[in-house]
Design a protein around this motif. Structure first.
Motif, PDB file in Angstrom:
ATOM      1  N   UNK A   1       3.290  28.180  16.376  1.00 46.54           N
ATOM      2  CA  UNK A   1       3.724  28.629  15.170  1.00 46.54           C
ATOM      3  C   UNK A   1       4.162  27.407  14.095  1.00 46.54           C
ATOM      4  N   UNK A   2       4.959  26.391  14.409  1.00 38.77           N
ATOM      5  CA  UNK A   2       5.371  25.447  13.923  1.00 38.77           C
ATOM      6  C   UNK A   2       4.397  24.773  12.979  1.00 38.77           C
ATOM      7  N   UNK A   3       3.316  24.318  13.815  1.00 37.54           N
ATOM      8  CA  UNK A   3       2.052  23.611  13.443  1.00 37.54           C
ATOM      9  C   UNK A   3       1.245  24.432  12.485  1.00 37.54           C
TER      10      UNK A   3
ATOM     11  N   UNK B   1     -10.697  14.486  10.432  1.00 33.83           N
ATOM     12  CA  UNK B   1     -12.093  15.254  10.762  1.00 33.83           C
ATOM     13  C   UNK B   1     -11.845  16.451  11.628  1.00 33.83           C
ATOM     14  N   UNK B   2     -11.094  16.611  12.717  1.00 33.68           N
ATOM     15  CA  UNK B   2     -10.862  17.748  13.591  1.00 33.68           C
ATOM     16  C   UNK B   2     -10.301  18.600  12.752  1.00 33.68           C
ATOM     17  N   UNK B   3      -9.273  18.493  11.926  1.00 39.67           N
ATOM     18  CA  UNK B   3      -8.690  19.435  11.244  1.00 39.67           C
ATOM     19  C   UNK B   3      -9.659  20.261  10.091  1.00 39.67           C
ATOM     20  N   UNK B   4     -10.304  18.966   9.336  1.00 42.61           N
ATOM     21  CA  UNK B   4     -11.524  19.525   8.442  1.00 42.61           C
ATOM     22  C   UNK B   4     -12.229  20.690   9.106  1.00 42.61           C
TER      23      UNK B   4
ATOM     24  N   UNK C   1      -1.451  17.703   9.847  1.00 42.40           N
ATOM     25  CA  UNK C   1      -1.721  17.300   8.593  1.00 42.40           C
ATOM     26  C   UNK C   1      -2.434  15.834   8.220  1.00 42.40           C
ATOM     27  N   UNK C   2      -2.378  15.176   9.211  1.00 45.75           N
ATOM     28  CA  UNK C   2      -2.960  13.754   9.316  1.00 45.75           C
ATOM     29  C   UNK C   2      -2.209  12.906   8.496  1.00 45.75           C
ATOM     30  N   UNK C   3      -0.910  12.883   8.247  1.00 48.32           N
ATOM     31  CA  UNK C   3      -0.299  12.103   7.373  1.00 48.32           C
ATOM     32  C   UNK C   3      -0.786  12.157   6.109  1.00 48.32           C
ATOM     33  N   UNK C   4      -0.928  13.424   5.638  1.00 46.52           N
ATOM     34  CA  UNK C   4      -1.208  13.576   4.109  1.00 46.52           C
ATOM     35  C   UNK C   4      -2.894  13.413   3.791  1.00 46.52           C
TER      36      UNK C   4
ATOM     37  N   UNK D   1      -1.912  23.187   4.110  1.00 47.88           N
ATOM     38  CA  UNK D   1      -3.009  22.671   3.986  1.00 47.88           C
ATOM     39  C   UNK D   1      -4.425  23.324   3.693  1.00 47.88           C
ATOM     40  N   UNK D   2      -4.458  24.585   4.478  1.00 49.30           N
ATOM     41  CA  UNK D   2      -5.728  25.273   4.475  1.00 49.30           C
ATOM     42  C   UNK D   2      -5.846  25.819   2.866  1.00 49.30           C
TER      43      UNK D   2
END
Length: 499
Positions: free
Chosen positions: A459-461, A371-374, A329-332, A468-469
């Protein structure tokens, strides 16, 4: 008796790579060469065929041929970015820089026009895909409208691979897969040019003959041998688009096999036994005769991380390591990765990037992870659009698989396992494999590139990312009008001459 060595050379967006491979798949030598992509205006991406494609090829060919020593060469295959448009005269001389694949979004008006003229339903039924920035046909229309003198002189059209094949062998040939990205110029089910639509879109242009990437197009001419160091008479396959060569290198051949390529752009290729058009995605011919593909492509992925690295400085390895320590979540923070528009499943050239949630306490590591999460959210969106995951095997390739941080984020976001083969930077390796098929060596694909690791979701992440998705999917519809306004301002600013 020595069956000979195989050469594979791939021309990419920001660099070219080549390999020298034994008949058993052992890589004996590697070579690489960086190059730049011209961006003369927002949404425009171009390569000069002579100074980028040919210069890279000749340098890599000489280096790899020298590495072969006294051992004979059995075959050569090339691949490259696609689908691209390089107009050329009757002798194959380029008339302008090549207009690149779906990242080049200049032909938005022409996409709308051709869709209205031919009918979206008819285009999808005949060609497998709706017109988008990935399609070649609208770019031909753009050329005739904005550069009519160039268009009138154009007698041939080439892509990166077919340009190299023409220079090497004198053969004007294009593979079926590349042709199937030339919407609306190719008839997917007939496996042939849609000649009436092709003449309508590109009047006066000779269409190349069609072949499969596993077929020999011709042999290296004496002139090409002198220019490249390759032996005259060496068999050369007809080539293909890099992502499909990469998929071949990773063993993506059975229905449901899906390649996820972590590169400058993020690309997905899923093998299918029959054409299955899906709105927002591309249905094409496969790299092997009798196969089809369902493909998706994000306009940016590694390009964003390159951009961030250039902004903040430092080394990639350090940034990746720091991002790996940031919680899910990149700290929000939430990033919409449409920095060059988007291709699939949101075909919007005027989309733009968004970084939501910034505060003065956020760090470069937080932003890098966002960016990686996006891009991972974008992968999930594309996979969901492809359909149910039952029977799907996800294979991860490309430079972004190194270090495992990015691949772990993608597995956590998508809740999907990823198989990582031994050789993950494999378009050139896939070229060598295709060359092996073409010259009759019948390689064992699984033995060439076995699975080296499996990335499994946490699973936790994954639970965190589900939340977030949902917001990610809401962010584009909520901001689209603003993004389109800003894109228009950028276009106007680019047209104002510098003082």
């Amino acid at each position: 008796m020595d069956p000979g060595l195989l050469l594979g050379i791939d021309i990419g967006t920001s660099g070219s790579k080549g390999v020298l491979v034994g008949a058993d798949g052992t890589i004996l030598a590697r070579a690489g060469r960086a190059h730049t992509t011209s961006r003369p205006r927002p949404g425009w991406f171009e390569h000069d065929a002579e100074t980028v494609w040919w210069a890279d090829f000749t340098a890599l060919a000489r280096e790899l041929t020298a590495a072969a020593g006294d051992r004979p060469l059995a075959g050569l295959a090339v691949s490259g970015i696609g689908a691209v448009l390089l107009p050329a005269d009757a002798a194959g001389r380029p008339l302008r820089p090549a207009i690149l694949y779906g990242v080049d979004t200049r032909a938005g008006a022409e996409i709308a026009e051709l869709t209205a003229e031919l009918g979206e339903e008819s285009i999808v039924e005949r060609g497998g895909s709706a017109l988008s920035s990935q399609a070649v046909g609208p770019k031909w229309r753009w050329l005739f409208r904005h550069e009519p003198e160039v268009a009138r002189r154009a007698e041939l059209f080439l892509m990166a691979s077919s340009y190299l094949v023409l220079r090497l062998t004198g053969e004007y040939v294009l593979d079926h897969h590349s042709a199937s990205q030339c919407d609306p110029m190719y008839d997917l089910r007939a496996g042939a040019w849609a000649e009436d639509w092709a003449r309508f879109v590109a009047p006066g242009v000779e269409l190349p003959r069609l072949a499969w990437p596993t077929e020999v197009a011709g042999t290296v001419s004496a002139a090409a041998a002198a220019a490249t160091g390759l032996p005259a008479g060496l068999p050369v396959t007809c080539g293909t688009v890099d992502a499909w060569a990469e998929a071949a290198s990773a063993g993506v051949r059975a229905p449901g096999d899906t390649m996820l390529m972590y590169g400058t752009t993020m690309f997905l290729v899923q093998t299918a036994a029959e054409p299955r058009p899906v709105p927002g995605l591309w249905t094409t011919r496969g790299a092997f005769a009798g196969t089809y593909s369902l493909a998706a492509g994000m306009a940016t992925s590694g390009a964003i991380t390159d951009w961030l690295r250039d902004l903040v400085g430092g080394e990639f390895a350090d940034l990746v390591a720091e991002a790996g320590d940031v919680p899910a979540g990149s700290r929000g923070l939430l990033m919409l990765p449409y920095f060059a528009g988007e291709r699939t499943p949101v075909p919007d050239p005027a989309a733009r990037g968004v970084l939501a949630g910034l505060t003065l306490s956020h760090t470069k590591a937080d932003i890098y992870r966002a960016a990686l999460e996006g891009t991972a959210y974008g992968v999930r969106h594309n996979l969901e659009t492809m359909g149910p995951a039952e029977g799907r095997r996800l294979v991860a390739v490309g430079g972004g698989t190194q270090g495992r941080v990015w691949t772990q984020i993608v597995s956590d976001v998508t809740r999907a396992e990823q198989h990582v083969p031994t050789e993950t930077i494999g378009a050139a390796f896939g070229d060598a494999l295709l060359a092996a098929f073409a010259v009759g060596l019948e390689p064992d694909v699984d033995a060439w590139n076995p699975v080296a690791a499996v990335v499994r979701p946490d699973p936790a992440r994954a639970d965190v990312y589900d939340e977030f998705y949902r917001r990610y999917r809401a962010l584009y519809p909520a901001t689209a009008d603003i993004l389109h306004f800003l894109a228009a301002q950028q276009e106007r600013a680019a047209q104002v001459p510098e003082k």
